[in-house]
Design a protein around this motif. Structure first.
Motif, short mmCIF file in Angstrom:
data_model
loop_
_atom_site.label_atom_id
_atom_site.label_comp_id
_atom_site.label_asym_id
_atom_site.label_seq_id
_atom_site.Cartn_x
_atom_site.Cartn_y
_atom_site.Cartn_z
N ASP A 108 6.77 -1.65 -6.95
CA ASP A 108 6.17 -2.60 -6.57
C ASP A 108 6.79 -3.73 -5.67
O ASP A 108 7.99 -4.07 -6.29
CB ASP A 108 5.29 -3.32 -7.83
CG ASP A 108 4.15 -4.20 -7.47
OD1 ASP A 108 4.39 -5.26 -6.75
OD2 ASP A 108 3.13 -3.82 -7.72
N PRO A 109 6.16 -4.21 -4.44
CA PRO A 109 7.08 -5.33 -3.94
C PRO A 109 7.39 -6.53 -4.71
O PRO A 109 8.26 -7.26 -4.44
CB PRO A 109 6.14 -5.53 -2.67
CG PRO A 109 5.22 -4.70 -2.80
CD PRO A 109 5.06 -3.97 -3.97
N ARG A 110 6.54 -6.77 -5.62
CA ARG A 110 6.79 -8.04 -6.59
C ARG A 110 7.85 -7.86 -7.47
O ARG A 110 8.27 -8.61 -8.39
CB ARG A 110 5.48 -8.72 -6.97
CG ARG A 110 4.38 -9.07 -6.17
CD ARG A 110 3.06 -9.03 -6.80
NE ARG A 110 2.84 -7.84 -6.79
CZ ARG A 110 1.52 -7.54 -7.48
NH1 ARG A 110 0.57 -8.58 -7.79
NH2 ARG A 110 0.90 -6.18 -7.89
N GLY A 111 8.11 -6.30 -7.92
CA GLY A 111 9.12 -6.09 -8.79
C GLY A 111 10.63 -5.86 -8.15
O GLY A 111 11.08 -6.46 -8.03
N GLY A 112 10.55 -4.31 -8.20
CA GLY A 112 11.90 -3.88 -7.45
C GLY A 112 12.82 -3.40 -8.64
O GLY A 112 12.63 -3.39 -9.66
#
Length: 201
Positions: free
Chosen positions: A168-172
């Motif tokens: 997820d782009p908000r995670g990584g």
């Protein structure tokens, strides 16, 4: 009056406290609620975070309620104590499972992908716990309290959830790395603390 079987099931000494009754009652309700929201939660990987508290409830049900037996098994067979309720006591069980377990997984679910590090930590703790149970079951070639839910829920949902956060782009990768460090520290730290408490007795 309760049937004999139900009376035995709800015995405080058998479950080492009353909170396991709440976990056992909440597990099927939480599962139904999660299933009802599966479409909504699947949109942005929130399923990974909402599955953590549900898996934990089933795990606690297996460990403490039915079949139960976690406290004497872990204290005697894993830590090497001669007592059912030491070095991990009933109070420790309440704090670890309710205050920390429900608190962390609940915070992960509510925070969603706004707080990916919290979510990764909750999932990694589940994975570490699951590896312990499954590893000991394989070593001893027998079931232990928590082994089934570890194999069926903690490990697949935990690993899948961590992978979802990493993508997820908000995670990584960073939140996942922090979460894995927290999971490893929780497993090693708890075991070391309990062994040290036993040695001081």
């Amino acid at each position: 009056m309760l049937p004999v079987e139900m009376s035995a099931l709800l015995d405080v000494d058998r479950t080492h406290g009353r909170w396991p009754w709440l976990a056992a009652a909440a597990a099927p309700l939480a599962t139904a609620a999660l299933a009802g929201r599966r479409g909504e939660l699947g949109v942005d990987h929130r399923w990974a975070l909402w599955s953590a508290p549900v898996a934990l409830l089933w795990h606690q049900t297996e460990e403490w309620f039915l079949p139960g037996g976690f406290l004497p098994w872990f204290n005697r067979e894993v830590i090497g104590s001669g007592a059912d309720e030491f070095p991990i006591t009933r109070r420790d069980g309440l704090v670890i499972n309710v205050a920390i377990g429900w608190g962390l997984t609940g915070a992960a679910a509510v925070g969603g992908m706004r707080t990916p590090t919290v979510g990764a930590a909750a999932l990694a703790v589940d994975v570490a716990n699951g590896l312990m149970h499954v590893g000991l079951a394989l070593r001893d070639r027998r079931w232990n309290p928590g082994a089934a839910s570890s194999a069926l829920l903690f490990l697949p949902l935990g690993v899948g959830g961590l992978a979802a956060i990493a993508r997820d782009p908000r995670g990584g990768a960073r939140p996942v790395a922090v979460g894995l460090a927290v999971g490893a520290a929780s497993a090693v730290g708890t075991f070391a603390a309990m062994r040290a408490r036993l040695a001081r007795r």
